[in-house]
Each structure stands twice: as C-alpha cells, then as structure tokens.
Design an enzyme around this catalytic site. Structure first.
Site, PDB file in Angstrom:
ATOM      1  N   LYS A  39      40.937  97.787  -8.852  1.00 22.11           N
ATOM      2  CA  LYS A  39      39.945  97.063  -8.047  1.00 22.11           C
ATOM      3  C   LYS A  39      39.679  95.729  -8.724  1.00 22.11           C
ATOM      4  CE  LYS A  39      37.522  97.878  -4.329  1.00 22.11           C
ATOM      5  NZ  LYS A  39      37.787  98.781  -3.205  1.00 22.11           N
ATOM      6  N   GLY A  76      41.878  93.721   0.671  1.00 20.34           N
ATOM      7  CA  GLY A  76      40.508  93.252   0.888  1.00 20.34           C
ATOM      8  C   GLY A  76      39.463  94.301   0.548  1.00 20.34           C
ATOM      9  N   ASP A  77      38.228  93.849   0.493  1.00 20.97           N
ATOM     10  CA  ASP A  77      37.049  94.707   0.352  1.00 20.97           C
ATOM     11  C   ASP A  77      35.895  93.838   0.863  1.00 20.97           C
ATOM     12  OD1 ASP A  77      36.149  97.417  -0.969  1.00 20.97           O
ATOM     13  OD2 ASP A  77      34.706  95.987  -1.742  1.00 20.97           O
TER      14      ASP A  77
HETATM   15  O1  2IT Z   1      37.906 100.762  -0.906  1.00 16.88           O
HETATM   16  C1  2IT Z   1      39.054 100.719  -0.429  1.00 16.88           C
HETATM   17  O2  2IT Z   1      39.751 101.721  -0.312  1.00 16.88           O
HETATM   18  C2  2IT Z   1      39.561  99.407  -0.007  1.00 16.88           C
HETATM   19  N1  2IT Z   1      38.850  98.401  -0.139  1.00 16.88           N
HETATM   20  C3  2IT Z   1      40.949  99.268   0.541  1.00 16.88           C
HETATM   21  C4  2IT Z   1      41.936  99.083  -0.535  1.00 16.88           C
HETATM   22  C5  2IT Z   1      43.336  98.790  -0.089  1.00 16.88           C
HETATM   23  O3  2IT Z   1      44.174  98.616  -1.000  1.00 16.88           O
HETATM   24  O4  2IT Z   1      43.627  98.739   1.104  1.00 16.88           O
END
Ligand code: 2IT
Length: 448
Positions: A128, A167-168
């Site tokens: 992350k 994204g997040d």
């Molecule tokens: O919290 C999550 O699983 C995401 N933000 C998606 C992460 C991703 O690599 O698609």
C-alpha cells in the site's frame, strides 16, 4: 487475554513498539484474535517466527515529493510505499492521496491487503502507498506535476513483476494515468505496472464497479447461507459516495434492496421508502458527493450534516463503504437496537475492534473488508492477467469471474469458521484462510 501466551507476549510487544500507530495496532490485534484459535489446532504456526515476520513490512520506501503549484510556489509532500509481503506474488495494493496519510494507516492497509489478496486466490502479495497530498483542491495541472514528481523517485521500486500499485481514496483514473505515463517515459516500456488504468491504455472493464459489485455478491452469499434470505425488500444503509459506495448502491438496488440511507463527507440523507438510486449515482459520479444537491432537490428528505448519524437510521443491513473508523461500539449497539442483522464492510476497517466483537457476540453477521471488499483487487488481478496476455475481456466475462471469486472467498471464510467451531464468524474465517496460504509460501521459501 489470549489462551496462548506467546500471542499475549507478541500483542503486548506490538502495542509497546507501535504505540504511535493505532490503526496498525488495531489491524494486528484483530488478526491475532483469530490466530489464537489457529495455534491451538496448528501450533507449528508459531515456529520460524512467521507471525513476527508477518507483522514487519518487507520494505518501507519514504521519499520527498517536491512540486510547483499554479502560483509558482514550491510545495513539498511525503511519498510512501509499504511493500508488506511478497510471499505469494508481487506486492499489490492501492495508493491513497489524503491529508490523513501516515505510516500507521499505510501499514494497516498493507497488512490487511496481504490477507485480502491471498483470499482472492490470485498470485498477489500485499502493499500500500500514497502521500499526504490532497488532490481535492488542486487543478489537473497541479495533480499532474505532483504525480510526475512522485514517479521520478517511485519508478525504481515498482514493475509488473515487482510491485503493481492501483487506486484508493483520492487516487482515481486521473492519478493512475499521470503516474503510468511518467513511468512509461522513465522506463521506456509499456507494461501493466498499474491497475485501474483507462480502457484505452490497458485497463479492465468492470474495474470501476468491482469493489461495490463484489461487496454485494459477497453479501448475497452471506444472506443466502447465514440468514436464509436475499436482498429483496431489505432495508440497506450505505456510508460513503465514492467508487465503492456508489457502485454498492447500484448493485444493491438492482438486487431488489431498498436503500433507505446513504452518506457522504457532508452528512447523510434517509428515506424509508427508498432513496432515488439513479440520481445519487449520477450526482456522486459528477462530484464525488451528493447529499447537499439531493436535499435541495428533495426538500422533505430526512438529513443531517453529521455523516456518522447515518448509523441511527433503522435498517436490516449496513454497508460501511467510506473509510477506517466509521463505526464504534455505540454505533454498533444502535444498529442492533434498530433491528440491523448484517454488516458487510466495503471500506477497509470501517468498524473498530469493539464494534466487531459486539457484532460477533450479539448475533449480527459481520464480514470484514479484507473479504467482502476484495472484489476491487481481484479485478486488478484480472487486469494484470489481461495485460500479460495482451488481450481484453468483455464486461460480462470480467463480471462473471468477479462473482465466482467473491463466492469462493465467501465459502473459504464460512467453511474455515465452521471448521474452527465458530460458525458465521467470517472475520475469523477470513484471517485464518488468508493467512494459511501466505504461511505455506513463507515456509516453502525459507527464512528471508
Ligand atoms: O483496498 C483495496 O483493495 C484497493 N484499494 C484496491 C487495490 C488494487 O490493487 O486494486
């Protein structure tokens, strides 16, 4: 207090050592609650320092991101990537751009991502990242310059077989595009190094819908198996009108639920006859928020400017889809008092530990985000496959695969909980099932 004393020692070490990282400590404690059941049956899990190694990220990268705003002023933010665990695949997980971003939040998210990704059955490790940069009050040009500066350092640490961000919160298709463009320029290679890309340059259909739709597919399984019912005419409340909340609204509505309450950052609206789902979706898509406009268009609608008051709205099912720390013990008790019988997390860790323990001991069926919101990263995994094969699947193909994956995640969580004598404790099932795959890989790969 755990029955296993090694776990008591480990938890108290974590609490001492990371006293200034409360979100990370919560994520570890919630996980160790489940390990207490596992080590009784499988004491070898305590060998080889697996748990001690699991809670320390393999690598944390932190760097300066200088950029120039539209007035010509030099601004500086901090960039991060927490590469948590690569036992089962390249690091994979989103990037968060928000003022609140710090290492505690990114470590909790990376830790949870490791088990979430394992549950999808796809070969993805956990990671992350992000920055304390807030894109909301910035121009497109400022966001582009920021993303380019970020990537000028970040490109060294990522790659389609090393670390694949996505994204997040605060990091959508625009940010993915700018980051991807700069990576391609620096490395001189087109590869699937990011997921959540636009369709014209290698993105997957159904990725924008995946987390919200996946949440509803998972919730359908919970309703069918644990509650012998379905979504039809169930009163649902949803917090958050971002990508997850608005797509959960769309799918829940399609499945026959009556969405009676919904919130955004400015407050909530409620209507026991059901809110206008189409209107909310179009407002949320345009602006990322909807309550102010919705209240203006529907003057009689019940509303408040406190988002957390949403949990006082009577419902059958609650789906928290905004962010961490949305539901505390008091909110949990209110949900129960109003007749709520199921809580499915769409965000990462929206319920605190006391709330989760309350649900599990008061007959409320609860699913943790690491299981029920895994649809997003699952379709990211499918995007990686499509990129590697140089082809694109149709929306229907991706959606069908997503549904299949969510069903499998549910059955892993459900069956695992049952086999540990804790039926319907899906958090326990998710932690143990997600962990065991990572455990096997770490054992096979030696102490590294
Ligand atoms: O919290 C999550 O699983 C995401 N933000 C998606 C992460 C991703 O690599 O698609």
């Amino acid at each position: 207090m755990y029955r296993n004393n090694e776990l008591n020692v480990l938890l108290s070490d974590v609490k001492n050592k990371y006293a200034n990282e409360p979100e990370f400590v919560q994520a570890v404690e919630e996980f160790l609650d489940s390990m207490d059941f596992l080590v009784e049956k499988k004491p070898e899990v305590l060998q080889n320092g697996i748990l001690e190694r699991l809670i320390v990220p393999e690598r944390i990268i932190q760097f300066r991101v200088p950029w120039v705003d539209d007035k010509g002023k030099v601004r500086v933010n901090t960039g991060y990537r927490v590469q948590f665990n690569s036992a089962i695949g390249p690091y994979k997980g989103g990037m968060r751009f928000d003022k609140s971003v710090n290492l505690s939040i990114l470590k909790f998210l990376g830790f949870e991502q490791t088990f979430k990704n394992s549950l999808t059955g796809l070969p993805m490790g956990g990671g992350k990242g992000g920055s304390d940069f807030d894109p909301r009050d910035k121009s497109d040009a400022e966001v582009m310059r920021f993303c380019q500066s970020f990537m000028n350092e970040f490109y060294r640490y990522i790659g389609p077989n090393t670390d694949v961000p996505a994204g997040d919160l605060g990091f959508g298709a625009r940010e993915v595009g700018y980051m991807f463009g700069q990576y391609k320029k620096l490395v001189n290679e087109w590869s699937g190094v990011f997921t959540g890309k636009g369709i014209s340059y290698g993105g997957s259909l159904a990725r924008p819908e995946a987390t919200g739709y996946g949440l509803c597919y998972f919730a359908e399984e919970m309703l069918k198996t644990c509650c012998k019912t379905d979504f039809k005419n169930k009163k649902v409340i949803i917090s958050g009108s971002g990508k997850v909340g608005s797509m959960a609204l769309k799918k829940a509505h399609e499945l026959g639920a009556i969405v009676v309450g919904m919130s955004d950052i400015n407050g909530y609206v409620a209507d026991e006859k059901g809110l206008d789902a189409e209107e909310i979706i179009s407002l949320a898509k345009a602006k990322g928020e909807f309550t102010k406009d919705y209240v203006a268009k529907h003057p009689g609608v019940k509303h408040s400017n406190c988002s957390r008051d949403l949990w006082n709205v009577p419902c059958d099912i609650a789906m928290p889809c905004a962010t961490q720390g949305e539901i505390n013990l008091e909110n949990a008790k209110q949900l129960k008092a109003n007749g709520c019988f199921m809580v499915a997390e769409g965000a990462n860790m929206p319920c605190d530990l006391e709330a989760i323990r309350f649900f599990n001991t008061n007959g409320i069926i609860f699913s943790p985000g690491k299981a029920s919101n895994a649809g997003g990263v699952a379709v990211s995994g499918l995007e990686m496959s499509q990129n590697a094969m140089h082809l694109s699947w149709t929306f229907e193909e991706v959606d069908a695969k997503l549904k299949e994956i969510m069903k499998k995640i549910f059955s892993q969580c459900y069956e695992t909980a049952k086999s540990f004598g804790q039926p319907n404790n899906l958090a326990l099932g998710a932690n143990i099932a997600g962990f065991l795959k990572v455990y096997d890989a770490m054992m096979a790969e030696g102490i590294c």
